[in-house]
Scaffold this motif. Structure first.
Motif, short mmCIF file in Angstrom:
data_model
loop_
_atom_site.label_atom_id
_atom_site.label_comp_id
_atom_site.label_asym_id
_atom_site.label_seq_id
_atom_site.Cartn_x
_atom_site.Cartn_y
_atom_site.Cartn_z
N ILE A 142 0.84 -1.20 0.00
CA ILE A 142 0.00 0.00 0.00
C ILE A 142 0.88 1.25 0.00
N GLN A 143 1.92 1.19 0.80
CA GLN A 143 2.85 2.30 0.87
C GLN A 143 4.19 1.78 1.36
N PRO A 441 -1.97 10.23 19.58
CA PRO A 441 -1.42 8.90 19.30
C PRO A 441 -0.21 8.99 18.39
N PRO A 442 0.60 7.93 18.33
CA PRO A 442 1.87 8.00 17.60
C PRO A 442 1.79 7.57 16.14
N PHE A 443 0.60 7.48 15.57
CA PHE A 443 0.45 6.86 14.25
C PHE A 443 1.23 7.58 13.15
N MET A 444 1.37 8.90 13.24
CA MET A 444 2.12 9.65 12.24
C MET A 444 3.49 10.07 12.76
N SER A 503 -5.32 9.90 7.38
CA SER A 503 -5.70 10.32 6.03
C SER A 503 -4.54 10.47 5.05
N PRO A 504 -3.33 10.87 5.49
CA PRO A 504 -2.26 11.02 4.50
C PRO A 504 -1.92 9.72 3.78
N HIS A 505 -2.28 8.58 4.39
CA HIS A 505 -1.98 7.31 3.74
C HIS A 505 -3.01 6.93 2.69
N TRP A 511 -0.70 12.27 0.67
CA TRP A 511 0.61 12.07 1.30
C TRP A 511 1.58 13.18 0.89
N GLN A 512 1.55 13.57 -0.37
CA GLN A 512 2.43 14.64 -0.83
C GLN A 512 2.07 15.97 -0.17
N GLU A 513 0.76 16.22 -0.03
CA GLU A 513 0.34 17.45 0.63
C GLU A 513 0.76 17.46 2.09
N TYR A 514 0.56 16.33 2.76
CA TYR A 514 0.96 16.22 4.16
C TYR A 514 2.47 16.38 4.31
N SER A 515 3.23 15.71 3.47
CA SER A 515 4.70 15.79 3.54
C SER A 515 5.17 17.21 3.33
#
Length: 530
Positions: A142-143, A441-444, A503-505, A511-515
């Motif tokens: 997926i990523q 939470p530590p997800f990101m 959501s970034p995933h 993902w590009q916007e988040y990064s």
């Protein structure tokens, strides 16, 4: 501006059930040093704040922490480009020390949270860049995220470093004079002393304190060997001490004592303690005895030569991913043991206080409901109960609704609809940073990184207070803290939303916007704007 002026939001003479006892043993007759800044919390964010202040010429700084001794607690922390850039701007030497420690651990020895495995001759540098892949049940990628410092540096102008929380804390602590970091100082009260132009912190030293249910992993119901944190219990035999400071930076974590003292008896009492995020984790630290057929199946379907992989039941459709609320991170230690962390959405009572065998049954039940492959369920079935852990994740929300945009933190001081508006991150001479302000939470992997950003902004603003000799100007202090919050809160709201929704995933574009938002900001421009 008079220091005696108070409101429901600026109340600092907070009463606790420890007050009576504290007042009976605290002596105020002896003159005491008034520090420029006292940092409450000797975790990485508190230590980085103190380092940044000293780098900016404010040396009259003290860091206090309630831990009885600095022990090997905590898990691995991923320092990403934004956190590393913030640390570099705080103090280039601290950046180099942390980066080198992290890269050394990656290349020559592996930190395992509670212990460190020394390098062996079999542990060679990877021939290719290690990657962290996200896969579905069919093993489709997926990523895929590189774990290489150089790969991240090439993409974002700064690298990525994984380091254990304890090694990060130790590296930063060693950059401060030993007498400026005090353990066994548990804050029980904060009192405004306008006649002295400072805030008094009352602390106790004690060895019998309940474990903090918010901070670390717990092994079933056995909490007696955990590091004590943030308890309300005050035993009969205590040593009590008062410390005074012109400013207090509270970096004492998600279950912040300072935050609780500030807001418990105000209209913001609902925000005094952290809120359960709705997500928890069930973990098995290591499984040494794994049948050959299970190990082979996991290798063929998921690991495929990697040391870490996350398996989810997210569904791929075109360029988008439909996010579900359970994932299982598999990892393989350098010494061969397998382990896992299952992240899932659950009611708090489902995991809190459960025995080790109950955690295994709960994990199997949730994996079964989500349709996880048999090989993963078999791995859970053979988990040694003594190695099982659980951890609920807590949060201090930056906003209550997605539509709430905070552009002027002074608006938070109004009486209008206080139930829906979180309190400001500062009260008078006291300011909250890191998880004490906005844990998540530590997800990101943004908790520590956002904390370092907080530390950079707040040290820059405090340095300006010192430069202009505004230690006694409450209006200037309030304005500085408002700048900090106005800059930080909207970004934190965005990060929290992305973290909870993952959501970034969900697509390459997101993902590009988040990064871009997270990793490509110009910190020189941010500081200049202050």
């Amino acid at each position: 501006m008079s220091e005696t002026k108070s409101s429901p939001h600026t109340h600092t003479n907070t009463s606790t059930k420890a007050d009576t006892l504290a007042a009976s043993v605290i002596s105020s007759s002896n003159p005491q040093e008034i520090y420029d800044v006292v940092v409450v919390g000797a975790g990485p964010i508190g230590l980085a704040t103190a380092i940044g202040l000293r780098k900016r010429g404010i040396e009259n700084v003290l860091v206090i922490d309630q831990t009885r001794a600095f022990r090997q607690v905590g898990q691995t922390v991923d320092l990403l480009p934004n956190g590393l850039q913030a640390l570099k701007h705080l103090d280039p030497n601290a950046y180099e020390e942390v980066k080198n420690t992290g890269l050394c651990l990656l290349n020559s020895k592996q930190s395992n949270g509670q212990k460190t495995v020394e390098p062996t001759q079999k542990q060679q540098l990877p021939k290719t860049s290690p990657r962290w892949t996200y896969k579905n049940f069919q093993g489709e990628i997926i990523q895929s995220i590189s774990l290489s410092f150089d790969d991240w540096f090439k993409d974002y102008g700064e690298g990525r470093v994984s380091i254990s929380w304890y090694n990060l804390q130790t590296t930063l602590r060693q950059l401060l004079p030993q007498d400026r970091v005090k353990a066994n100082h548990r804050c029980i009260n904060v009192v405004n002393e306008p006649e002295k132009g400072c805030v008094r912190i009352d602390c106790v030293s004690d060895t019998r304190i309940e474990a903090n249910p918010y901070a670390y992993w717990t092994d079933g119901q056995k909490d007696n060997d955990m590091q004590p944190q943030n308890s309300d219990i005050v035993p009969q035999e205590i040593a009590t001490k008062s410390i005074r400071a012109k400013l207090i930076v509270a970096a004492d974590g998600i279950n912040s004592t300072v935050r609780r003292l500030l807001y418990t008896d105000t209209q913001y009492h609902d925000f005094a303690r952290p809120e359960y995020s709705g997500f928890a984790a069930i973990s098995c630290r290591e499984i040494a005895e794994v049948a050959k057929e299970i190990r082979t199946k996991l290798e063929e379907d998921f690991f495929q030569g990697s040391r870490i992989v996350t398996i989810t039941n997210d569904e791929i459709s075109g360029n988008s991913v439909f996010i579900n609320n359970i994932s299982m991170m598999l990892f393989r230690r350098p010494t061969g043991e397998l382990g896992y962390i299952i992240h899932l959405a659950l009611p708090l009572e489902s995991v809190q206080g459960k025995s080790e065998s109950s955690l295994i049954n709960l994990a199997l039940q949730e994996l079964e409901k989500a349709g996880f492959p048999d090989s993963l369920k078999q791995l859970v079935r053979i988990s040694p109960p003594a190695k099982m852990q659980q951890r609920p994740y807590y949060i201090h929300r930056a906003t209550i609704s997605d539509s709430l945009q905070v552009c002027n933190p002074t608006d938070l001081n109004t009486e209008a609809n206080p139930a829906k508006i979180p309190p400001a991150w500062s009260v008078g001479r006291i300011v909250l940073v890191g998880d004490a302000a906005h844990g998540m939470p530590p997800f990101m992997a943004q908790g520590a990184n956002q904390g370092f950003e907080d530390a950079l902004i707040i040290t820059t603003l405090i340095a300006k207070i010192a430069e202009n000799n505004n230690w006694d100007d409450l209006q200037a202090i309030a304005k500085a803290f408002e700048k900090y919050e106005c800059l930080r809160r909207p970004l934190i709201a965005y990060v929290q939303q992305a973290t909870l929704k993952r959501s970034p995933h969900s697509s390459d574009n997101e993902w590009q916007e988040y990064s871009q938002q997270m990793y490509c900001r110009n910190f020189d421009e941010v500081i200049e704007a202050l």
